[in-house]
Design a protein around this motif. Structure first.
Motif, PDB file in Angstrom:
ATOM      1  N   THR A 179     -13.471 -24.447   6.452  1.00 32.86           N
ATOM      2  CA  THR A 179     -12.608 -25.598   6.157  1.00 32.86           C
ATOM      3  C   THR A 179     -11.903 -25.683   4.824  1.00 32.86           C
ATOM      4  OG1 THR A 179     -14.510 -26.802   5.077  1.00 32.86           O
ATOM      5  CG2 THR A 179     -14.378 -27.280   7.359  1.00 32.86           C
ATOM      6  N   ALA A 180     -12.203 -24.963   3.907  1.00 29.33           N
ATOM      7  CA  ALA A 180     -11.516 -25.257   2.531  1.00 29.33           C
ATOM      8  C   ALA A 180      -9.958 -24.670   2.472  1.00 29.33           C
ATOM      9  CB  ALA A 180     -12.268 -24.388   1.163  1.00 29.33           C
ATOM     10  N   GLY A 181      -9.025 -25.401   2.401  1.00 28.08           N
ATOM     11  CA  GLY A 181      -7.693 -25.071   2.418  1.00 28.08           C
ATOM     12  C   GLY A 181      -7.016 -25.312   3.812  1.00 28.08           C
ATOM     13  N   LYS A 182      -7.797 -25.600   4.699  1.00 26.48           N
ATOM     14  CA  LYS A 182      -7.440 -25.515   6.401  1.00 26.48           C
ATOM     15  C   LYS A 182      -6.376 -26.747   6.459  1.00 26.48           C
ATOM     16  CE  LYS A 182      -9.187 -25.492  10.875  1.00 26.48           C
ATOM     17  NZ  LYS A 182     -10.133 -25.548  11.637  1.00 26.48           N
ATOM     18  N   GLU A 184      -3.898 -30.143   5.457  1.00 24.57           N
ATOM     19  CA  GLU A 184      -3.004 -30.552   3.995  1.00 24.57           C
ATOM     20  C   GLU A 184      -3.646 -31.868   3.439  1.00 24.57           C
ATOM     21  OE1 GLU A 184       0.695 -32.612   5.635  1.00 24.57           O
ATOM     22  OE2 GLU A 184       1.232 -33.065   3.730  1.00 24.57           O
ATOM     23  N   ASN A 185      -4.467 -32.831   4.109  1.00 24.24           N
ATOM     24  CA  ASN A 185      -4.841 -34.020   3.589  1.00 24.24           C
ATOM     25  C   ASN A 185      -6.450 -34.008   3.851  1.00 24.24           C
ATOM     26  OD1 ASN A 185      -2.309 -34.904   3.409  1.00 24.24           O
ATOM     27  ND2 ASN A 185      -2.313 -35.752   5.479  1.00 24.24           N
ATOM     28  N   THR A 186      -7.023 -33.268   4.233  1.00 22.57           N
ATOM     29  CA  THR A 186      -8.589 -33.480   4.394  1.00 22.57           C
ATOM     30  C   THR A 186      -9.248 -32.018   3.564  1.00 22.57           C
ATOM     31  OG1 THR A 186      -8.069 -34.135   6.752  1.00 22.57           O
ATOM     32  CG2 THR A 186     -10.106 -33.837   6.153  1.00 22.57           C
ATOM     33  N   LYS A 187     -10.130 -32.390   2.741  1.00 25.75           N
ATOM     34  CA  LYS A 187     -10.816 -31.365   1.945  1.00 25.75           C
ATOM     35  C   LYS A 187     -12.428 -31.345   1.974  1.00 25.75           C
ATOM     36  CE  LYS A 187      -6.851 -30.203  -0.350  1.00 25.75           C
ATOM     37  NZ  LYS A 187      -6.063 -30.126   0.860  1.00 25.75           N
ATOM     38  N   LEU A 203     -30.323 -27.379  -4.399  1.00 23.66           N
ATOM     39  CA  LEU A 203     -29.645 -27.927  -5.471  1.00 23.66           C
ATOM     40  C   LEU A 203     -28.723 -26.848  -6.368  1.00 23.66           C
ATOM     41  CD1 LEU A 203     -31.839 -30.831  -6.371  1.00 23.66           C
ATOM     42  CD2 LEU A 203     -29.869 -31.227  -5.502  1.00 23.66           C
ATOM     43  N   GLU A 204     -29.684 -25.965  -6.629  1.00 24.63           N
ATOM     44  CA  GLU A 204     -29.204 -24.639  -7.530  1.00 24.63           C
ATOM     45  C   GLU A 204     -27.896 -24.004  -6.661  1.00 24.63           C
ATOM     46  OE1 GLU A 204     -32.205 -22.459  -9.370  1.00 24.63           O
ATOM     47  OE2 GLU A 204     -30.957 -20.804  -9.162  1.00 24.63           O
ATOM     48  N   GLY A 205     -28.107 -23.513  -5.308  1.00 29.56           N
ATOM     49  CA  GLY A 205     -27.170 -22.929  -4.438  1.00 29.56           C
ATOM     50  C   GLY A 205     -26.055 -23.882  -4.409  1.00 29.56           C
ATOM     51  N   LEU A 206     -25.913 -25.295  -4.167  1.00 36.59           N
ATOM     52  CA  LEU A 206     -24.764 -26.053  -4.335  1.00 36.59           C
ATOM     53  C   LEU A 206     -23.890 -26.137  -5.586  1.00 36.59           C
ATOM     54  CD1 LEU A 206     -26.305 -29.196  -2.294  1.00 36.59           C
ATOM     55  CD2 LEU A 206     -24.554 -27.285  -1.431  1.00 36.59           C
ATOM     56  N   GLY A 207     -24.717 -26.193  -6.450  1.00 33.38           N
ATOM     57  CA  GLY A 207     -24.118 -25.845  -7.958  1.00 33.38           C
ATOM     58  C   GLY A 207     -22.920 -24.567  -7.973  1.00 33.38           C
ATOM     59  N   LYS A 208     -23.795 -23.449  -7.515  1.00 35.33           N
ATOM     60  CA  LYS A 208     -22.953 -22.324  -7.325  1.00 35.33           C
ATOM     61  C   LYS A 208     -21.871 -22.246  -6.622  1.00 35.33           C
ATOM     62  CE  LYS A 208     -26.687 -19.360  -9.130  1.00 35.33           C
ATOM     63  NZ  LYS A 208     -27.924 -18.920  -8.687  1.00 35.33           N
ATOM     64  N   LEU A 209     -21.900 -22.799  -5.284  1.00 37.12           N
ATOM     65  CA  LEU A 209     -21.104 -22.956  -4.322  1.00 37.12           C
ATOM     66  C   LEU A 209     -19.920 -23.620  -5.075  1.00 37.12           C
ATOM     67  CD1 LEU A 209     -22.765 -23.435  -0.846  1.00 37.12           C
ATOM     68  CD2 LEU A 209     -21.528 -21.321  -1.585  1.00 37.12           C
ATOM     69  N   SER A 210     -20.331 -25.085  -5.477  1.00 34.34           N
ATOM     70  CA  SER A 210     -18.992 -25.585  -6.163  1.00 34.34           C
ATOM     71  C   SER A 210     -18.091 -24.920  -7.059  1.00 34.34           C
ATOM     72  CB  SER A 210     -19.639 -26.750  -6.890  1.00 34.34           C
ATOM     73  OG  SER A 210     -18.823 -27.539  -7.811  1.00 34.34           O
ATOM     74  N   ARG A 211     -18.616 -23.778  -7.883  1.00 31.94           N
ATOM     75  CA  ARG A 211     -17.989 -23.002  -8.648  1.00 31.94           C
ATOM     76  C   ARG A 211     -17.173 -22.146  -8.096  1.00 31.94           C
ATOM     77  NH1 ARG A 211     -17.549 -26.167 -13.145  1.00 31.94           N
ATOM     78  NH2 ARG A 211     -19.422 -27.058 -13.810  1.00 31.94           N
ATOM     79  N   GLU A 212     -17.941 -21.546  -7.006  1.00 34.83           N
ATOM     80  CA  GLU A 212     -17.353 -20.542  -6.441  1.00 34.83           C
ATOM     81  C   GLU A 212     -15.997 -20.697  -5.668  1.00 34.83           C
ATOM     82  OE1 GLU A 212     -20.231 -17.963  -3.747  1.00 34.83           O
ATOM     83  OE2 GLU A 212     -18.563 -17.279  -2.844  1.00 34.83           O
ATOM     84  N   PHE A 213     -16.355 -21.871  -4.894  1.00 34.91           N
ATOM     85  CA  PHE A 213     -15.080 -22.545  -4.040  1.00 34.91           C
ATOM     86  C   PHE A 213     -14.104 -23.302  -4.674  1.00 34.91           C
ATOM     87  CE2 PHE A 213     -18.008 -20.627  -1.028  1.00 34.91           C
ATOM     88  CZ  PHE A 213     -17.252 -19.843   0.225  1.00 34.91           C
ATOM     89  N   ASP A 214     -14.594 -23.788  -5.915  1.00 38.84           N
ATOM     90  CA  ASP A 214     -13.797 -24.866  -6.520  1.00 38.84           C
ATOM     91  C   ASP A 214     -13.811 -26.185  -5.757  1.00 38.84           C
ATOM     92  OD1 ASP A 214     -12.414 -26.080  -8.673  1.00 38.84           O
ATOM     93  OD2 ASP A 214     -10.415 -25.243  -8.137  1.00 38.84           O
TER      94      ASP A 214
END
Ligand code: GUN
Ligand code: FE
Length: 421
Positions: A179-182, A184-187, A203-214
């Protein structure tokens, strides 16, 4: 067509304390971006198509910073409980149904058609744990023309087996890849439901995903007293609830966009960290009354310089209308002031309007006002049916349409310069 001029009575927040009013003015949109409000139309825009709304009001679109699309089906039901019991009896059994895509299609279709007709132009939305149903919701939101962040919910503890994720991080990674970047208006936005529903490794995995995928993060924070006590037991050694998110890198900082709903009981240290980290507060006044959580001291948060927006939090809140959310914010703040604490001022109408427009819009960037350079989101209001024998001002007309109006008073809507109706 994203370049045009609207004419009418234009209203927007100058700042948190004041609505500016421009009667019979021109509002210019160029390629989806607002170029400002003008008494006389500048020569350079004179070739653009003009729509004259006459005596109608034109306001910025509203940003609903927190709404559960998956709970829209039971809005207005089941309010005779506090939060934790309410989740068990209402939220979890309903959210289970979204494993069935036929149900999700029907329920999300209804959600999207309601919010499209409302004064909301942007929203931060909770779906459920189900990846496919969440993607279906994202497709529908994209088709609607609204702008949104949509969260596939993460939960894998303290919930029934039927709504508990088995492989939360792998599934969330896949969802981000899909979904990321797919659109125009939905993220996508990462959405740990709240600390009690996610194990430390998730929680730890989500923190890392947030950084990896911005990608940004949204969750619930300091909503209910039993919940707060529970979090202090689940994540020992933390100073407060916010510190539990911070421990897993889910609390803003270093450019991570982070949105936390409720903050009814945030202590000074939690507030200080939110300010430093740029965490945005989504105030949910109706939900806080319905599940008897309390009333957040919003004027204090504004005085402290925190970023605050407004939200409906359906189905803790009963209705998708941001006008109603404004009224609930004002009314609950008055009871808080009268009954609990006269050190925190109650919210004025202009402040509530600010929260619903410029305040919440800031989570999306330059959004929620008609300043030069802002994204062009606008709603056109026709209050002709709200009759009155006396003369009233344009500000009073806005006040009345917020208190008395409904979607029949919304006669036009633009998002990023695109006309939806
Ligand atoms: N905290 C965790 N989940 C929820 C929810 O669905 N609604 C509200 N209001 N608070 C929550
Ligand atoms: Fe919520």
């Amino acid at each position: 067509m994203r370049s045009f001029v609207l004419k009418g009575h234009i209203l927007h927040s100058r700042d948190k304390d004041r609505i500016d009013i421009f009667e019979n003015h021109y509002l210019v949109c160029q390629e989806g971006i607002c170029r400002g409000i003008f008494g006389q139309l500048p020569q350079q825009y004179s070739d653009l198509p003009l729509e004259d709304f006459g005596d109608k009001l034109v306001i910025p679109g509203m940003s609903d910073l927190h709404i559960h699309a998956s709970q829209f089906s039971y809005r207005g039901l089941g309010m005779d409980m506090e939060l934790l019991q309410w989740l068990e009896h209402h939220a979890f059994p309903e959210e289970r149904k979204y494993e069935d895509l036929t149900y999700a299609d029907r329920a999300y279709g209804q959600f999207v058609s309601h919010i499209r007709r409302s004064e909301t132009t942007r929203a931060c939305v909770f779906a459920t744990i189900h990846r496919e149903a969440t993607e279906l919701l994202m497709e529908k939101m994209e088709d609607s023309g609204l702008v949104s962040y949509i969260g596939k919910v993460n939960m894998n503890r303290n919930c029934p087996d039927f709504i508990s994720e088995k492989d939360a991080i792998a599934d969330t990674r896949l969802w981000l890849q899909e979904t990321a970047g797919k659109w125009e208006n939905t993220k996508p936005i990462l959405t740990p439901r709240f600390i009690p529903s996610c194990t430390d490794d998730v929680l730890e995995g989500l923190g890392k995903l947030s950084r990896e995928f911005d990608v940004p993060v949204q969750s619930h924070l300091s909503e209910n007293l039993s919940e707060i006590r529970w979090v202090s037991e689940l994540v020992p050694g933390t100073k407060n609830y916010g510190d539990a998110y911070a421990k897993f890198d889910l609390f803003g900082k270093d450019g991570q966009k982070c949105l936390m709903s409720h903050c009814v009981y945030s202590d000074d240290d939690e507030l200080q960290t939110m300010k430093e980290n740029g965490v945005v507060i989504a105030h949910c006044p109706e939900s806080n009354m319905n599940v008897a959580s309390g009333v957040a001291p919003i004027d204090r948060y504004l005085e402290l310089g925190l970023q605050v927006g407004l939200s409906t939090d359906v189905a803790g809140g009963s209705h998708e209308s941001m006008f109603r959310a404004m009224i609930h914010a004002i009314q609950s703040s008055k009871l808080r002031w009268r009954l609990l604490d006269q050190n925190v001022k109650f919210l004025s109408f202009d402040k509530a309007f600010y929260l619903a427009t410029r305040g919440g819009g800031a989570f999306f960037g330059k959004v929620g006002a008609f300043d030069d350079g802002y994204e062009f989101d606008a709603v056109v209001l026709d209050d002709a049916n709200l009759d009155h024998p006396q003369q009233i001002t344009t500000h009073e007309r806005l006040e009345r349409v917020v208190y008395l109006g409904d979607e029949r008073n919304i006669v036009g809507k633009y998002v990023r310069g695109r006309k939806l109706f």
